[in-house]
Write a protein that holds these residues in place. Sequence first.
Motif, PDB file in Angstrom:
ATOM      1  N   GLN A   1       1.581   6.418  -6.894  1.00 29.26           N
ATOM      2  CA  GLN A   1       0.512   7.326  -7.298  1.00 29.26           C
ATOM      3  C   GLN A   1       0.930   8.775  -7.146  1.00 29.26           C
ATOM      4  O   GLN A   1       0.615   9.620  -7.990  1.00 29.26           O
ATOM      5  N   LYS A   2       1.659   9.065  -6.062  1.00 29.89           N
ATOM      6  CA  LYS A   2       2.165  10.427  -5.859  1.00 29.89           C
ATOM      7  C   LYS A   2       3.122  10.817  -6.977  1.00 29.89           C
ATOM      8  O   LYS A   2       3.086  11.952  -7.469  1.00 29.89           O
ATOM      9  N   SER A   3       3.976   9.867  -7.399  1.00 31.74           N
ATOM     10  CA  SER A   3       4.922  10.153  -8.481  1.00 31.74           C
ATOM     11  C   SER A   3       4.185  10.416  -9.789  1.00 31.74           C
ATOM     12  O   SER A   3       4.534  11.341 -10.548  1.00 31.74           O
ATOM     13  N   VAL A   4       3.137   9.602 -10.044  1.00 31.56           N
ATOM     14  CA  VAL A   4       2.356   9.778 -11.272  1.00 31.56           C
ATOM     15  C   VAL A   4       1.652  11.134 -11.264  1.00 31.56           C
ATOM     16  O   VAL A   4       1.636  11.861 -12.272  1.00 31.56           O
ATOM     17  N   ASP A   5       1.058  11.484 -10.131  1.00 31.17           N
ATOM     18  CA  ASP A   5       0.362  12.766 -10.022  1.00 31.17           C
ATOM     19  C   ASP A   5       1.322  13.932 -10.196  1.00 31.17           C
ATOM     20  O   ASP A   5       1.012  14.931 -10.882  1.00 31.17           O
ATOM     21  N   ALA A   6       2.499  13.809  -9.578  1.00 26.80           N
ATOM     22  CA  ALA A   6       3.500  14.881  -9.684  1.00 26.80           C
ATOM     23  C   ALA A   6       3.975  15.027 -11.128  1.00 26.80           C
ATOM     24  O   ALA A   6       4.119  16.151 -11.642  1.00 26.80           O
ATOM     25  N   ALA A   7       4.212  13.877 -11.803  1.00 27.27           N
ATOM     26  CA  ALA A   7       4.648  13.913 -13.204  1.00 27.27           C
ATOM     27  C   ALA A   7       3.586  14.574 -14.074  1.00 27.27           C
ATOM     28  O   ALA A   7       3.902  15.345 -14.997  1.00 27.27           O
ATOM     29  N   GLY A   8       2.323  14.288 -13.793  1.00 29.22           N
ATOM     30  CA  GLY A   8       1.239  14.895 -14.558  1.00 29.22           C
ATOM     31  C   GLY A   8       1.226  16.412 -14.403  1.00 29.22           C
ATOM     32  O   GLY A   8       1.029  17.144 -15.385  1.00 29.22           O
TER      33      GLY A   8
ATOM     34  N   PRO B   1       7.675  10.678 -19.600  1.00 29.34           N
ATOM     35  CA  PRO B   1       6.527  11.218 -18.847  1.00 29.34           C
ATOM     36  C   PRO B   1       6.171  10.454 -17.564  1.00 29.34           C
ATOM     37  O   PRO B   1       5.557  11.026 -16.675  1.00 29.34           O
ATOM     38  N   GLU B   2       6.556   9.184 -17.475  1.00 31.89           N
ATOM     39  CA  GLU B   2       6.172   8.391 -16.303  1.00 31.89           C
ATOM     40  C   GLU B   2       7.340   8.115 -15.369  1.00 31.89           C
ATOM     41  O   GLU B   2       7.166   7.449 -14.339  1.00 31.89           O
ATOM     42  N   ALA B   3       8.503   8.608 -15.688  1.00 34.28           N
ATOM     43  CA  ALA B   3       9.685   8.310 -14.879  1.00 34.28           C
ATOM     44  C   ALA B   3       9.650   9.069 -13.555  1.00 34.28           C
ATOM     45  O   ALA B   3       9.269  10.238 -13.514  1.00 34.28           O
ATOM     46  N   PRO B   4      10.067   8.427 -12.455  1.00 40.99           N
ATOM     47  CA  PRO B   4      10.169   9.154 -11.180  1.00 40.99           C
ATOM     48  C   PRO B   4      11.341  10.128 -11.217  1.00 40.99           C
ATOM     49  O   PRO B   4      12.216  10.039 -12.090  1.00 40.99           O
TER      50      PRO B   4
ATOM     51  N   ASN C   1       0.824  -1.212   0.000  1.00 46.15           N
ATOM     52  CA  ASN C   1       0.000   0.000   0.000  1.00 46.15           C
ATOM     53  C   ASN C   1       0.851   1.250   0.000  1.00 46.15           C
ATOM     54  O   ASN C   1       0.531   2.243  -0.680  1.00 46.15           O
ATOM     55  N   CYS C   2       1.956   1.193   0.765  1.00 41.37           N
ATOM     56  CA  CYS C   2       2.855   2.340   0.814  1.00 41.37           C
ATOM     57  C   CYS C   2       3.508   2.566  -0.546  1.00 41.37           C
ATOM     58  O   CYS C   2       3.606   3.701  -1.028  1.00 41.37           O
ATOM     59  N   GLU C   3       3.951   1.462  -1.164  1.00 44.40           N
ATOM     60  CA  GLU C   3       4.583   1.558  -2.483  1.00 44.40           C
ATOM     61  C   GLU C   3       3.584   2.071  -3.514  1.00 44.40           C
ATOM     62  O   GLU C   3       3.926   2.905  -4.371  1.00 44.40           O
ATOM     63  N   THR C   4       2.344   1.575  -3.423  1.00 38.41           N
ATOM     64  CA  THR C   4       1.314   2.034  -4.356  1.00 38.41           C
ATOM     65  C   THR C   4       1.020   3.512  -4.172  1.00 38.41           C
ATOM     66  O   THR C   4       0.856   4.262  -5.151  1.00 38.41           O
ATOM     67  N   ALA C   5       0.958   3.946  -2.912  1.00 34.41           N
ATOM     68  CA  ALA C   5       0.708   5.363  -2.634  1.00 34.41           C
ATOM     69  C   ALA C   5       1.845   6.231  -3.167  1.00 34.41           C
ATOM     70  O   ALA C   5       1.610   7.299  -3.753  1.00 34.41           O
ATOM     71  N   ASN C   6       3.087   5.767  -2.956  1.00 32.32           N
ATOM     72  CA  ASN C   6       4.230   6.532  -3.458  1.00 32.32           C
ATOM     73  C   ASN C   6       4.230   6.600  -4.974  1.00 32.32           C
ATOM     74  O   ASN C   6       4.552   7.648  -5.570  1.00 32.32           O
TER      75      ASN C   6
END
Length: 308
Positions: free
Chosen positions: A236-243, A276-279, A229-234
Motif C-alpha cells: 500500500q505504501k508503494s502504491v501511495d508513493a507511486a500515485g 505506474p504500479e511498479a515498485p 499484513n506487513c507485506e500488504t502495508a508495504n
Amino acid sequence: MPSSFASEVKAEIAHLDVPNQCCRVAELAALLRMGAVVTLGANKAMGLVFTTENAAVARRVLRLLKEIGDIRTTITVRRSRRLMKHNSYSVEVQRSPKVPEMLQSLGIWKEGSLNIGTDSAILRKTCCCASYLRGAFLGGGSVNRPDAQYHLELDSVSYSFADLMYKLLRHMGLPAGITERKSGYVVYLKEGDSILDFLEMVGADSAAEKFEIARNLKEVRNQVNRLVNCETANLQKSVDAAGRQLEAINRIKESGCYDGLSEILRETAEARLLNPEAPLSELGQILHVGKSGINHRMRKLLKIAEEI
C-alpha cells in the motif's frame, strides 16, 4: 451437544488412578469445597450433597467417597427440560454419624464446626497440592479451547477458598490472578505456558499435548498473518508513493517545465509513466540504477512539483 475443551480435560483427569491416600483426600476435599453442601437431619445427623453438570466428575466424587469413607451414597440425575442445557448430577451422602469423621479427615470439619481455614494439614506435600488443584478444577474450573484466547479459571463463592487456590497456584510457580465477580471470586491464569503447566500438573497429559499442538498452530498462523499484513502495508505504501510520483510528474508536464528537466530526471519520469504500479526496486532494474538512486531521483521530481 458437542463437548467443550474444559469437559474433555475433566473427563481425562476424572479417570486418573491416584495411588496415594493423601492425594485422594486432598482432591476430594477441594471437590467438596467447590460443589457440596452439608445437610442436617434429626439429632444433628449430618449428610452431604454434591452437585455437578459433568457426569465424569459425579462418578469421580462417588468413587473417592467410597474409597475414603465407610458411608452410604446415592446418585440422582435431573434431566434438563431446557434446550442446550446440561443434565444435573447429585451425589448424596446419606446422613450418618460417620460423616463428621470423614469431613474431619478431609479438613472440612474441625472442632464441631465447618473449617473455612487454609487446609494446610492436607497440603504438606507437593503431590497433594497438585491433587487439591485437580479437585478444584473438577469442581469449579474451566479453560478455553486451545485455539482461542488463553484463559483458565477456578470459581468459588468463598473468598477464603479462592485466596487459598490463588496462593497455592503461586506456590506452585504459576502466575495466577484473582478477581471478584457477582457470583463470587475467580482465580485465573492467562498465559499459554502457565495453562500448559497446570494441565500437566493435574494429570491432563492428553489435553496438554492437544493444547500445545493448537498453540503452535496458532502462533504459526499469527506469524503468517503478521507477515501478510506487513507485506500488504508495504504494498500500500508503494502504491501511495507511486500515485504521488505520477501526480508530481503530470504537474510538471502541465506547467511546461518538463522539457527543462535533466535527461536523467526525464528518463526516470518516463519510466514511472510507463510503469505506474511498479515498485522503486523494479524501476531501478529498468533504469539500471540502485534503489537508493531511483529514490533520490523521485525526491527531486517531487520537490520540483512542490515548487511549481
